[in-house]
Design a protein around this motif. Structure first.
Motif, PDB file in Angstrom:
ATOM      1  N   VAL A  21     -55.686  33.463  20.441  1.00  0.00           N
ATOM      2  CA  VAL A  21     -55.148  34.767  20.068  1.00  0.00           C
ATOM      3  C   VAL A  21     -56.176  35.832  20.427  1.00  0.00           C
ATOM      4  O   VAL A  21     -57.330  35.761  19.998  1.00  0.00           O
ATOM      5  CB  VAL A  21     -54.829  34.845  18.558  1.00  0.00           C
ATOM      6  CG1 VAL A  21     -54.323  36.239  18.188  1.00  0.00           C
ATOM      7  CG2 VAL A  21     -53.806  33.789  18.171  1.00  0.00           C
ATOM      8  N   GLU A  39     -57.348  39.443  19.803  1.00  0.00           N
ATOM      9  CA  GLU A  39     -57.177  40.522  18.843  1.00  0.00           C
ATOM     10  C   GLU A  39     -57.570  41.851  19.483  1.00  0.00           C
ATOM     11  O   GLU A  39     -58.662  41.985  20.030  1.00  0.00           O
ATOM     12  CB  GLU A  39     -58.014  40.274  17.588  1.00  0.00           C
ATOM     13  CG  GLU A  39     -57.557  39.066  16.782  1.00  0.00           C
ATOM     14  CD  GLU A  39     -58.281  38.946  15.454  1.00  0.00           C
ATOM     15  OE1 GLU A  39     -59.059  39.875  15.124  1.00  0.00           O
ATOM     16  OE2 GLU A  39     -58.083  37.947  14.748  1.00  0.00           O
ATOM     17  N   ASN A  91     -58.439  45.659  18.793  1.00  0.00           N
ATOM     18  CA  ASN A  91     -58.809  46.671  17.812  1.00  0.00           C
ATOM     19  C   ASN A  91     -58.555  48.030  18.439  1.00  0.00           C
ATOM     20  O   ASN A  91     -59.336  48.525  19.236  1.00  0.00           O
ATOM     21  CB  ASN A  91     -60.285  46.531  17.415  1.00  0.00           C
ATOM     22  CG  ASN A  91     -60.642  47.418  16.232  1.00  0.00           C
ATOM     23  OD1 ASN A  91     -60.230  48.570  16.166  1.00  0.00           O
ATOM     24  ND2 ASN A  91     -61.429  46.884  15.319  1.00  0.00           N
ATOM     25  N   ALA A 111     -52.682  39.893  19.251  1.00  0.00           N
ATOM     26  CA  ALA A 111     -52.627  40.373  17.874  1.00  0.00           C
ATOM     27  C   ALA A 111     -53.153  41.803  17.823  1.00  0.00           C
ATOM     28  O   ALA A 111     -54.153  42.135  18.446  1.00  0.00           O
ATOM     29  CB  ALA A 111     -53.461  39.484  16.953  1.00  0.00           C
ATOM     30  N   ASP A 160     -54.931  44.324  15.583  1.00  0.00           N
ATOM     31  CA  ASP A 160     -55.806  44.183  14.421  1.00  0.00           C
ATOM     32  C   ASP A 160     -55.852  45.470  13.590  1.00  0.00           C
ATOM     33  O   ASP A 160     -55.621  46.564  14.096  1.00  0.00           O
ATOM     34  CB  ASP A 160     -57.220  43.834  14.905  1.00  0.00           C
ATOM     35  CG  ASP A 160     -58.091  43.273  13.796  1.00  0.00           C
ATOM     36  OD1 ASP A 160     -57.542  42.831  12.777  1.00  0.00           O
ATOM     37  OD2 ASP A 160     -59.330  43.279  13.954  1.00  0.00           O
ATOM     38  N   ASP A 161     -56.143  45.285  12.300  1.00  0.00           N
ATOM     39  CA  ASP A 161     -56.473  46.388  11.392  1.00  0.00           C
ATOM     40  C   ASP A 161     -55.356  47.403  11.207  1.00  0.00           C
ATOM     41  O   ASP A 161     -55.608  48.593  11.012  1.00  0.00           O
ATOM     42  CB  ASP A 161     -57.734  47.126  11.870  1.00  0.00           C
ATOM     43  CG  ASP A 161     -58.980  46.259  11.758  1.00  0.00           C
ATOM     44  OD1 ASP A 161     -58.940  45.275  11.001  1.00  0.00           O
ATOM     45  OD2 ASP A 161     -59.975  46.555  12.434  1.00  0.00           O
ATOM     46  N   PRO A 180     -47.152  43.277  20.392  1.00  0.00           N
ATOM     47  CA  PRO A 180     -47.976  42.127  20.014  1.00  0.00           C
ATOM     48  C   PRO A 180     -47.150  40.973  19.465  1.00  0.00           C
ATOM     49  O   PRO A 180     -46.014  41.159  19.008  1.00  0.00           O
ATOM     50  CB  PRO A 180     -48.900  42.699  18.927  1.00  0.00           C
ATOM     51  CG  PRO A 180     -48.075  43.782  18.312  1.00  0.00           C
ATOM     52  CD  PRO A 180     -47.304  44.398  19.452  1.00  0.00           C
ATOM     53  N   LYS A 219     -51.739  42.340  12.314  1.00  0.00           N
ATOM     54  CA  LYS A 219     -52.673  42.010  11.233  1.00  0.00           C
ATOM     55  C   LYS A 219     -52.795  43.204  10.292  1.00  0.00           C
ATOM     56  O   LYS A 219     -53.204  44.296  10.703  1.00  0.00           O
ATOM     57  CB  LYS A 219     -54.037  41.632  11.801  1.00  0.00           C
ATOM     58  CG  LYS A 219     -54.020  40.390  12.687  1.00  0.00           C
ATOM     59  CD  LYS A 219     -55.422  39.960  13.097  1.00  0.00           C
ATOM     60  CE  LYS A 219     -56.227  39.466  11.919  1.00  0.00           C
ATOM     61  NZ  LYS A 219     -57.556  38.940  12.322  1.00  0.00           N
ATOM     62  N   ASP A 231     -54.527  45.322   7.586  1.00  0.00           N
ATOM     63  CA  ASP A 231     -55.916  45.517   7.196  1.00  0.00           C
ATOM     64  C   ASP A 231     -56.131  45.259   5.702  1.00  0.00           C
ATOM     65  O   ASP A 231     -55.219  45.438   4.883  1.00  0.00           O
ATOM     66  CB  ASP A 231     -56.342  46.948   7.532  1.00  0.00           C
ATOM     67  CG  ASP A 231     -57.822  47.178   7.289  1.00  0.00           C
ATOM     68  OD1 ASP A 231     -58.627  46.688   8.098  1.00  0.00           O
ATOM     69  OD2 ASP A 231     -58.156  47.824   6.269  1.00  0.00           O
ATOM     70  N   GLU A 238     -54.532  40.218   6.137  1.00  0.00           N
ATOM     71  CA  GLU A 238     -55.958  39.985   6.364  1.00  0.00           C
ATOM     72  C   GLU A 238     -56.755  40.325   5.104  1.00  0.00           C
ATOM     73  O   GLU A 238     -56.483  41.311   4.424  1.00  0.00           O
ATOM     74  CB  GLU A 238     -56.422  40.869   7.520  1.00  0.00           C
ATOM     75  CG  GLU A 238     -57.795  40.568   8.051  1.00  0.00           C
ATOM     76  CD  GLU A 238     -58.095  41.379   9.297  1.00  0.00           C
ATOM     77  OE1 GLU A 238     -58.988  40.973  10.049  1.00  0.00           O
ATOM     78  OE2 GLU A 238     -57.450  42.415   9.520  1.00  0.00           O
TER      79      GLU A 238
END
Length: 317
Positions: free
Chosen positions: A27, A29, A31, A56, A58-59, A75, A79, A81, A115
């Protein structure tokens, strides 16, 4: 940082194959707050998606997160945060936010990962709201591969699954009981209005609210959706001090409200909304609307009762 050099180097694909893995095992990620060249980012994601990598975002829910990136990057995993997950079991607004992101994710075909889960309550709430994946110190802290003990890591997940079944069962029971309470209050309100003359509607509504602690507000609409009573509020209800939140007054038009036209236009006799934030108070509530044929006036009315909910009440009830 992602730039054109990263896109064309092939380094990531080579390292994955050298490790004995397939791209579908990995995966990537993204950001989003650290990306300044959106075109390069999209090219990067599209290229590695074609190789079979999972993507993925993220955040999501952090200060710099950007919802449009979901549509731009498509995606496989979103995820959430830690800031959005922390104490979610006690925060109605966070619950509603996660619920909306889960619904969005299911519509576009991706999964949601919560997460930073650290407590039983956070795990259970995120799972019950629809998060398919969970990650955080509740299960284990980061460690080297040779230090992993999979059976011990999986046991907390198994326990969480068992708790989730119990929690889901309790939620169904609570929802059933709440539906019975709403039905009882609606029947009681209709009975009081049937006994009253038109000029006494407000008195009947005031009595209904005063004698039932579960009611936040009650009001009556005519068959055009126009409010023909005042909004009668429970004496202990706190209204947020803002111009945005104010109880509707006599003469207000509710014809565009779902709880009105769902009765008038579809032939239903009762309609109950999902939980929402009341524009009368700023508090979470549910509204039950009942179609009432008033015998004394030979007219149709819609009785609306706002049922109060605690701020921590989970939106999936």
């Amino acid at each position: 940082m992602i730039d054109r050099g990263v896109l064309g180097s092939g380094w990531l694909l080579e390292r994955v194959k050298a490790s004995g893995l397939e791209p579908s095992d990995v995966v990537i990620e993204v950001n989003e707050s650290r990306v300044h060249d959106l075109e390069s980012l999209r090219d990067f994601v599209d290229t590695y998606r074609r190789h079979g990598f999972l993507i993925a975002l993220d955040d999501l829910g952090a200060g710099d997160s950007n919802l449009p990136r979901i549509a731009q990057l498509r995606p496989h995993i979103i995820k959430l945060d830690r800031h959005l997950v922390a104490h979610v079991d006690r925060d109605f607004f966070k619950q509603e936010t996660i619920k909306s992101l889960v619904n969005l994710s299911r519509s576009i075909g991706c999964m949601v990962l919560a997460e930073g889960v650290e407590t039983h309550a956070e795990v259970d709430t995120c799972a019950s709201l629809g998060a398919e994946l969970l990650q955080g110190f509740f299960f284990a802290r980061a460690r080297k591969a040779e230090q992993l003990d999979l059976p011990s890591l999986l046991e907390p997940l198994a326990q969480a699954t068992r708790r989730q079944r119990t929690h889901a069962t309790d939620s169904l029971k609570a929802r059933r009981q709440q539906s019975l309470d709403l039905q009882r209050l609606a029947q009681q309100g209709c009975a009081g209005l049937q006994k009253a003359k038109r000029q006494d509607f407000d008195a009947a509504l005031w009595e209904l609210v005063a004698n039932n602690t579960g009611i936040e507000a009650a009001y009556l609409l005519d068959d055009q959706g126009i409010q023909v009573s005042e909004t009668h509020m429970a004496s202990d209800v706190t209204v947020l001090p803002s111009r945005l939140f104010e109880p509707a007054r006599r003469g207000s038009d509710h014809s565009f409200k779902e709880y009105f036209f769902s009765l008038i236009d579809t032939g239903l006799s009762r309609f109950t909304t999902n939980s929402y934030i009341s524009l009368a108070t700023g508090n979470p509530c549910r509204t039950v609307a009942v179609l009432l044929r008033h015998m004394q006036t030979a007219s149709n009315y819609v009785l609306c009762i706002d049922f109060r909910m605690p701020a921590s009440f989970s939106s999936h009830f």
